[in-house]
Write a protein that holds these residues in place. Structure first.
Motif, short mmCIF file in Angstrom:
data_model
loop_
_atom_site.label_atom_id
_atom_site.label_comp_id
_atom_site.label_asym_id
_atom_site.label_seq_id
_atom_site.Cartn_x
_atom_site.Cartn_y
_atom_site.Cartn_z
N ARG A 74 -46.54 -71.77 -68.03
CA ARG A 74 -45.00 -72.23 -68.43
C ARG A 74 -44.37 -72.91 -67.05
O ARG A 74 -43.73 -73.87 -67.18
N ASN A 75 -45.00 -72.06 -65.90
CA ASN A 75 -44.58 -72.92 -64.80
C ASN A 75 -45.21 -74.05 -64.60
O ASN A 75 -44.51 -75.46 -64.07
N LEU A 76 -46.28 -74.27 -65.10
CA LEU A 76 -46.94 -75.71 -64.97
C LEU A 76 -46.22 -76.60 -65.79
O LEU A 76 -46.11 -77.87 -65.56
N ILE A 77 -46.08 -76.02 -66.97
CA ILE A 77 -45.28 -76.85 -68.07
C ILE A 77 -43.80 -77.35 -67.32
O ILE A 77 -43.57 -78.48 -67.56
N LEU A 78 -43.12 -76.33 -66.76
CA LEU A 78 -41.68 -76.75 -66.14
C LEU A 78 -41.95 -77.73 -65.04
O LEU A 78 -41.28 -78.73 -64.93
N ASP A 79 -43.22 -77.54 -64.11
CA ASP A 79 -43.59 -78.78 -63.16
C ASP A 79 -43.97 -79.77 -63.95
O ASP A 79 -43.58 -81.19 -63.38
N LEU A 80 -44.46 -79.85 -64.80
CA LEU A 80 -45.20 -80.88 -65.75
C LEU A 80 -43.55 -81.80 -66.11
O LEU A 80 -43.64 -82.88 -66.30
N VAL A 81 -42.91 -80.88 -66.79
CA VAL A 81 -41.66 -81.40 -67.49
C VAL A 81 -40.67 -82.09 -66.10
O VAL A 81 -40.51 -83.47 -66.29
N ARG A 82 -40.72 -81.48 -65.12
CA ARG A 82 -40.00 -81.98 -63.96
C ARG A 82 -40.74 -83.21 -63.52
O ARG A 82 -40.13 -84.20 -63.07
#
Length: 383
Positions: A74-82
């Motif tokens: 999720r954090n990675l996804i958030l990072d990827l989203v950002r």
């Protein structure tokens, strides 16, 4: 989990039923086998349960790991989203930059075309400049030749100016001499006239005296003196009364002889030699100050010059109006030595003739002794 619980309940029911049968003592022997079988199955189920517990723990750990991994994802996804948002912004910026670059490329292409045109023009100008340089080089070579010719002409002009200066000095001396001659001729005419008057009176007296003596002698002696005695005496008396009569009064005679009263040390090329001590100058055509003979009567002349040199060697030449006519060599000996030449030249009125050094070895000097007239210059009218 539900499956495990069902299996456990099923086994407990059978165990309870078996215990009931045992209490009533109505259970057959076959049921014991069943019980044993059930017990073995129960043991298997317990082992299976244990394994399931272990597996459950493993699954729990796995679930925790997965949850952690999911949280990380999720954090990675958030990072990827950002990052995607940032990339979108970056893409947007890059698109704008690309548009700007496209415009810049278009401008550079236009500038490149302009540069190509400019290069083409410069190449044409370079070719034109090369042709111009070639023409200028040729003109420069022509100018160099012209400069060389002008330098030679200037040297000739300098020599001519020097000659004209000498001629001017000679002319001034000649003018002065002519003035003196005019004054002398005026005085000579006056003296001649007075002499003629005196001779006229003397002739009368002498004739009377001679006649008286002759008559007396005739009376004393029949033999008389030669009749030409008086005439001869009278002629001698007239010549003795006119001491200015010389060979130089004959206008057809032109001759000069001059020597060098000093030496030249050091010598220089193109140096003019002034034979300053004039011994003979019939016709007054030679100047000892300038060392130049100026023709006053046209005709064929003979010139002779002799140089006494010591040291090494020297070439001299006789020059007519700046042009060499004859050359002489002297020297090349361990002792002092003389050398000269004689030339025959046809001259017109106003032509100048002089002697100058052409070339010499450094250390060579023109030597002249005041008691020996060795270095000399002479000439005369042949015809």
């Amino acid at each position: 989990m539900i499956y495990v619980i069902v299996v456990i309940v099923f086994c407990l029911v059978h165990i309870v039923d078996g215990q009931t049968l045992d209490n009533d003592d109505d259970i057959p022997d076959t049921n014991m086998d069943i019980i044993l079988d059930l017990q073995s199955r129960l043991a298997v189920l317990e082992r299976f349960h244990n394994e399931l517990e272990k597996q459950h723990k493993i699954d729990q750990n796995r679930i925790v790991t997965i949850d952690n991994q999911q949280a990380i994802d999720r954090n990675l996804i958030l990072d990827l989203v950002r990052e995607k948002g940032d990339n979108q912004l970056r893409i947007s910026d890059l698109e704008k930059q690309r548009q700007t670059d496209q415009l810049r490329i278009s401008d550079l292409e236009k500038q490149r075309q302009t540069d190509h045109l400019r290069i083409s023009d410069l190449e044409k100008q370079r070719q034109t400049d090369q042709l111009r340089i070639s023409d200028l080089e040729k003109q420069r070579q022509t100018d160099q030749l012209r400069i060389s010719d002008l330098e030679k002409q200037r040297q000739t002009d300098q020599l001519r100016i020097s000659d004209l200066e000498k001629q001017r000095q000679t002319d001034q001396l000649r003018i002065s001499q002519l003035k003196n001659n005019m004054n002398y001729h005026k005085y000579d005419r006056t003296t001649t006239q007075n002499q003629k008057e005196f001779l006229g009176r003397s002739n009368v007296v002498q004739k009377t005296t001679l006649n008286t003596r002759t008559l007396n002698a005739t009376r004393k002696d029949d033999e008389s003196r030669p009749p030409s005695f008086r005439n001869t005496r009278m002629v001698l008396t007239q010549e003795s009364m006119n001491p200015g009569k010389r060979v130089s009064d004959n206008s057809d005679t032109v001759a000069f002889y001059a020597i060098l009263s000093h030496g030249y040390d050091p010598m220089t090329d193109l140096m003019e030699i002034h034979f300053d001590n004039v011994i003979t100058n019939v016709g007054n055509s030679y100047s000892g100050q300038t060392g130049t003979f100026r023709c006053q009567r046209p005709g064929v002349y003979v010139f002779t010059w002799i140089l006494h040199v010591t040291g090494r060697w020297a070439f001299t030449e006789l020059v007519k109006n700046g042009v060499m006519v004859g050359t002489a060599f002297a020297g090349d000996s361990q002792y002092s030595i003389t050398g000269g030449n004689t030339v025959v030249v046809e001259l017109s009125v106003g032509d100048d003739v002089w002697i100058r050094v052409v070339e010499h070895m450094p250390g060579t000097i023109i030597y002249n002794s005041p008691h020996r007239h060795v270095t000399s210059f002479s000439g005369f009218l042949l015809k």
